[in-house]
Design a protein around this motif. Structure first.
Motif: not given
Length: 215
Positions: A99-121
Motif C-alpha cells: 500500500p505504500l509502494a504501489i501509489p508511488r510506482w504509479a507516478t514514477s518514471d519507470f519504463d513500463e509507464f512511458r505511455q500514458d495508457a500504460a500508466r492509467q492501465y
C-alpha cells in the motif's frame, strides 16, 4: 535468453537477481504495463516475469525462473537454508509495503509507464484491488510509523541470519525485492543492519534501489 519484466515489480526483481548474483548474461526487456498480448502469447496469461530460455521455452513464475537459472547455469548459489523468522516477518510486512509502494510506482518514471495508457492501465487495475491511491497516500504517516517499527525487528533478525560468502537463500531472493519496493517511500528509517544488507544485495544482484526517486 530473454527476460521480460516490469522495473517496479518485486516478482520481476526476484528473477533479475539470480542473473546478477551468478554473473549470467540475459537480455532484459521491459514491457509496457498494458501489453497483454506478449505475456499471453508466451505463457497464456498477462503476468511477468517471463523467461524465454535459449531453447525457446517460456518460464513464467519468478521462483521457477530463479531455480531454473541456479540449477542449470554454473555452480548453484542457492545453498543457504530459508529463514523461517524472516519469512514470517515478510508475511506481515507485505500488508504495509505494497500500500505504500504501489501509489508511488504509479507516478514514477519507470519504463513500463512511458505511455500514458500504460500508466492509467496500472492505476485502474491496482485501485480495484487496493482502493483509492489518494486515500493510501493520505495514510502514509501512519503506515510509515508502523513499517519503521517492523524494520527494527528485521534488523535483529538479520543479525542472526546464516551468512555464507557468495551464497544466498530463497529468503534473500524474497526479501530484497520487498525492501527495494519500500525504498521508493520517503520517511523510512532504515536500521543500520537492514540498510547495509539491502545495499550489499543491490550491488551483488545488480538491481538498483529506488531511494533516488523516493516520494
Amino acid at each position: 535468453m530473454k527476460l521480460y519484466i516490469y522495473d517496479h515489480c518485486p516478482f520481476c526483481v526476484r528473477s533479475r537477481m539470480i542473473f546478477g548474483l551468478k554473473d549470467i548474461a540475459c537480455e532484459i526487456i521491459t514491457l509496457p504495463n498494458d501489453d497483454e498480448e506478449t505475456p499471453t502469447r508466451l505463457i497464456g496469461k498477462k503476468m511477468l516475469p517471463v523467461l524465454v530460455t535459449e531453447s525457446g521455452d517460456a518460464i513464467g513464475e519468478s521462483l521457477d525462473i530463479v531455480k531454473y537459472i541456479d540449477e542449470t547455469c554454473g555452480t548453484p548459489v542457492l545453498t543457504v537454508s530459508d529463514d523461517s523468522a524472516i519469512e514470517s516477518w515478510m508475511e506481515e510486512a507485505t500488508n504495509l509495503i505494497f500500500p505504500l509502494a504501489i501509489p508511488r510506482w504509479a507516478t514514477s518514471d519507470f519504463d513500463e509507464f512511458r505511455q500514458d495508457a500504460a500508466r492509467q492501465y496500472f492505476v485502474r487495475k491496482k485501485e480495484a484491488v487496493f482502493g483509492s491511491f489518494s486515500r493510501l497516500l493520505a495514510e502514509t504517516e501512519t503506515m510509515v510509523t508502523e513499517i519503521n517499527a517492523k524494520l527494527e525487528i528485521l534488523d535483529g533478525l538479520l543479525v542472526r541470519q546464516e551468512r555464507v560468502i557468495g551464497h544466498v537463500s530463497l529468503t534473500d531472493i524474497r526479501l530484497f525485492p520487498l525492501l527495494r519496493s519500500l525504498s521508493i517511500v520517503k520517511g523510512i528509517s532504515w536500521p543500520p543492519r537492514v540498510q547495509e544488507w539491502m545495499e550489499e544485495m543491490a550491488v551483488k544482484s545488480r538491481v538498483n534501489l529506488n531511494d533516488n526517486i523516493a516520494v
